[in-house]
Design a protein around this motif. Structure first.
Motif, short mmCIF file in Angstrom:
data_model
loop_
_atom_site.label_atom_id
_atom_site.label_comp_id
_atom_site.label_asym_id
_atom_site.label_seq_id
_atom_site.Cartn_x
_atom_site.Cartn_y
_atom_site.Cartn_z
N GLN A 23 0.83 -1.20 0.00
CA GLN A 23 0.00 0.00 0.00
C GLN A 23 0.87 1.26 0.00
OE1 GLN A 23 -2.61 -0.38 3.34
NE2 GLN A 23 -3.97 -1.82 2.32
N ASN A 24 1.99 1.21 0.72
CA ASN A 24 2.89 2.37 0.76
C ASN A 24 3.40 2.69 -0.64
OD1 ASN A 24 2.60 2.21 3.50
ND2 ASN A 24 4.57 1.22 3.87
N HIS A 25 3.87 1.64 -1.31
CA HIS A 25 4.41 1.84 -2.66
C HIS A 25 3.33 2.35 -3.61
CE1 HIS A 25 8.10 -0.99 -1.96
NE2 HIS A 25 8.10 0.09 -1.20
N ASN A 26 2.14 1.81 -3.48
CA ASN A 26 1.04 2.27 -4.33
C ASN A 26 0.74 3.74 -4.10
OD1 ASN A 26 0.75 -0.20 -5.54
ND2 ASN A 26 -0.89 -0.89 -4.18
N TYR A 27 0.79 4.15 -2.83
CA TYR A 27 0.50 5.55 -2.49
C TYR A 27 1.51 6.48 -3.15
CZ TYR A 27 0.38 9.84 0.26
OH TYR A 27 0.34 11.15 0.66
N ILE A 28 2.81 6.15 -3.02
CA ILE A 28 3.86 7.00 -3.58
C ILE A 28 3.79 6.99 -5.11
CG2 ILE A 28 6.36 7.29 -3.78
CD1 ILE A 28 6.57 6.10 -0.96
N ASP A 29 3.57 5.82 -5.69
CA ASP A 29 3.48 5.72 -7.15
C ASP A 29 2.29 6.51 -7.68
OD1 ASP A 29 5.72 4.16 -7.30
OD2 ASP A 29 4.63 2.26 -7.25
N GLN A 30 1.16 6.45 -6.97
CA GLN A 30 -0.01 7.19 -7.41
C GLN A 30 0.22 8.69 -7.33
OE1 GLN A 30 -3.24 5.73 -5.00
NE2 GLN A 30 -3.24 3.71 -5.96
N ALA A 31 0.89 9.15 -6.25
CA ALA A 31 1.19 10.57 -6.12
C ALA A 31 2.10 11.03 -7.25
CB ALA A 31 1.83 10.85 -4.76
N HIS A 32 3.12 10.22 -7.57
CA HIS A 32 4.02 10.56 -8.66
C HIS A 32 3.29 10.54 -10.00
CE1 HIS A 32 7.01 9.69 -11.82
NE2 HIS A 32 7.75 10.55 -11.15
N SER A 33 2.40 9.56 -10.19
CA SER A 33 1.65 9.45 -11.43
C SER A 33 0.75 10.66 -11.65
CB SER A 33 0.82 8.17 -11.43
OG SER A 33 0.06 8.05 -12.60
N LEU A 35 1.18 13.76 -10.49
CA LEU A 35 1.98 14.92 -10.84
C LEU A 35 2.54 14.79 -12.27
CD1 LEU A 35 3.86 15.48 -7.47
CD2 LEU A 35 2.16 16.97 -8.50
N SER A 36 2.91 13.58 -12.66
CA SER A 36 3.41 13.37 -14.03
C SER A 36 2.31 13.62 -15.05
CB SER A 36 3.95 11.94 -14.18
OG SER A 36 5.08 11.75 -13.37
N ASN A 37 1.09 13.17 -14.75
CA ASN A 37 -0.03 13.40 -15.66
C ASN A 37 -0.36 14.88 -15.77
OD1 ASN A 37 -0.31 10.68 -16.24
ND2 ASN A 37 -1.83 10.33 -14.62
N GLN A 38 -0.24 15.61 -14.64
CA GLN A 38 -0.47 17.05 -14.68
C GLN A 38 0.56 17.74 -15.56
OE1 GLN A 38 -3.01 18.88 -13.44
NE2 GLN A 38 -3.95 16.92 -12.88
N THR A 39 1.79 17.25 -15.50
CA THR A 39 2.84 17.80 -16.37
C THR A 39 2.47 17.63 -17.83
OG1 THR A 39 4.52 17.28 -14.71
CG2 THR A 39 5.29 17.66 -16.97
N GLU A 40 2.02 16.41 -18.17
CA GLU A 40 1.61 16.14 -19.55
C GLU A 40 0.39 16.97 -19.95
OE1 GLU A 40 2.92 14.00 -22.06
OE2 GLU A 40 4.59 14.35 -20.70
N SER A 41 -0.58 17.10 -19.03
CA SER A 41 -1.80 17.85 -19.33
C SER A 41 -1.49 19.31 -19.61
CB SER A 41 -2.78 17.74 -18.15
OG SER A 41 -3.17 16.40 -17.96
N MET A 42 -0.57 19.89 -18.85
CA MET A 42 -0.17 21.27 -19.08
C MET A 42 0.41 21.45 -20.46
SD MET A 42 1.81 23.42 -16.11
CE MET A 42 2.46 21.93 -15.39
N ALA A 43 1.30 20.51 -20.84
CA ALA A 43 1.93 20.60 -22.15
C ALA A 43 0.90 20.43 -23.27
CB ALA A 43 3.02 19.52 -22.27
N ILE A 44 -0.03 19.50 -23.11
CA ILE A 44 -1.04 19.24 -24.14
C ILE A 44 -1.95 20.45 -24.33
CG2 ILE A 44 -3.09 17.87 -24.67
CD1 ILE A 44 -1.62 15.49 -23.36
N ALA A 45 -2.36 21.10 -23.23
CA ALA A 45 -3.25 22.26 -23.32
C ALA A 45 -2.59 23.40 -24.09
CB ALA A 45 -3.65 22.71 -21.92
#
Length: 339
Positions: A23-33, A35-45
């Motif tokens: 669960q710990n690893h999933n939490y950290i991976d989800q948080a990173h995912s 933020l990474s998706n937000q980075t992509e969304s900013m670029a796409i917009a």
């Protein structure tokens, strides 16, 4: 910046105290995912806006050059990589450097590259050298803009199959600047030769120009790269001409770790050397004023987006009468987005 680091460290502490490791690893991976998706969304917009407004201008014939960095440059996040990559990422770095003679340096920086892929990968938003000390002084006027935060937009243009160009428009501190970079690639036997010429004009620092020539040779089934790097440069407000020569040996046995050995020589045709500390007497020195020997080890650990780097070395500079300055540099990188 400090809040971002504290939040990330808190998330790591929370992960360690929790009883369920998965669960710990999933939490950290989800948080990173996220933020990474937000980075992509900013670029796409932003990409959609530019592509819709000037779509005809963005057409790029297939025979034009696209100079992408190699494996060693990508792993070590070299200056060549940062200038040539077209991937989107946000990089949070914390670093510390100890010197036996020079001042020590500790801090953190944010760098960002938002590639606009719909526009044929021609445009890229960038942020360089953003740190906690500069956030409050981002738009303040300064006598020297060296090392100041850069924010702007880059435009890539292939001139032909061998020549690529990159144009940038942005601000450094309070002052706007414009920059052009041209690169040419040529294979001669087993050597890849790439001269790079850049020109820059800013309202504060006026005109600068810089030349780098890379001589690259792959060895040991492409797991090793030997590079000779020759540089020179001049500026309106700088005395003389800077000139450097560096020898690099990169060893990248896999995609997660690498070793870099560097021998560098640095000089200036009008280096001002202090010959008497008591009187402040100076003289012009035109020879090599700094020698550097350094070993850098970089590794991706724990997650594909977390890196550490350790770099011990020694340099002999004219400023310290060529006495050895022992140094050790350590850095941690957290990368969000495409890596």
């Amino acid at each position: 910046m400090q809040k971002i680091i504290l939040l990330f460290l808190c998330s790591l502490s929370f992960a360690q105290d929790n009883n369920t490791t998965v669960q710990n690893h999933n939490y950290i991976d989800q948080a990173h995912s996220i933020l990474s998706n937000q980075t992509e969304s900013m670029a796409i917009a932003i990409d959609d806006f530019i592509a819709n407004k000037i779509d005809t201008f963005l057409y790029q014939p297939k025979n034009q050059a696209v100079h992408d960095p190699g494996k060693a440059d990508a792993l070590f996040q070299s200056e060549k990589f940062l200038n040539e990559t077209r991937k989107s990422f946000i990089k949070l770095s914390t670093h510390g450097q100890y010197n036996s003679k020079d001042a020590n340096d500790f801090g953190e920086t944010i760098s960002a590259s938002l590639a606009l892929n719909r526009s044929n990968q021609k445009f890229k938003l960038f942020i360089n050298n953003l740190n906690s000390d500069q956030i409050d002084t981002l738009t303040e006027k300064a006598d020297n803009t060296e090392g100041k935060t850069e924010i702007g937009l880059s435009f890539f243009e292939g001139i032909n199959k061998s020549v690529a160009s990159k144009y940038s428009l942005g601000t450094r501190g309070f002052y706007p600047f414009t920059r052009a970079r041209f690169s040419y690639k040529k294979m001669i036997d087993d050597w890849k030769i790439e001269p790079v010429q850049s020109f820059e004009y800013s309202t504060k620092d006026e005109f600068k120009e810089h030349t780098i020539v890379y001589f690259d040779k792959n060895m040991a089934h492409r797991k090793m790269l030997f590079r000779i790097e020759v540089q020179r440069g001049s500026s309106t407000k700088g005395e003389g001409m800077d000139y450097d020569a560096l020898l690099h040996l990169f060893w990248t046995p896999n995609d997660k770790e690498g070793l870099q050995i560097t021998q560098g020589f640095y000089g200036n045709t009008k280096y001002v050397a202090t010959v008497n500390d008591a009187t402040g007497e100076t003289q012009i020195f035109s020879g090599i004023n700094n020698y550097l020997t350094q070993i850098t080890y970089r590794r991706n650990i724990w997650r594909k987006w977390f890196f550490y780097e350790l770099s011990p070395g020694v340099n002999f500079s004219k400023a310290h009468d060529f006495k050895p300055n022992y140094r050790i540099f350590a850095k941690f990188d957290i990368i969000f987005g495409k890596i």
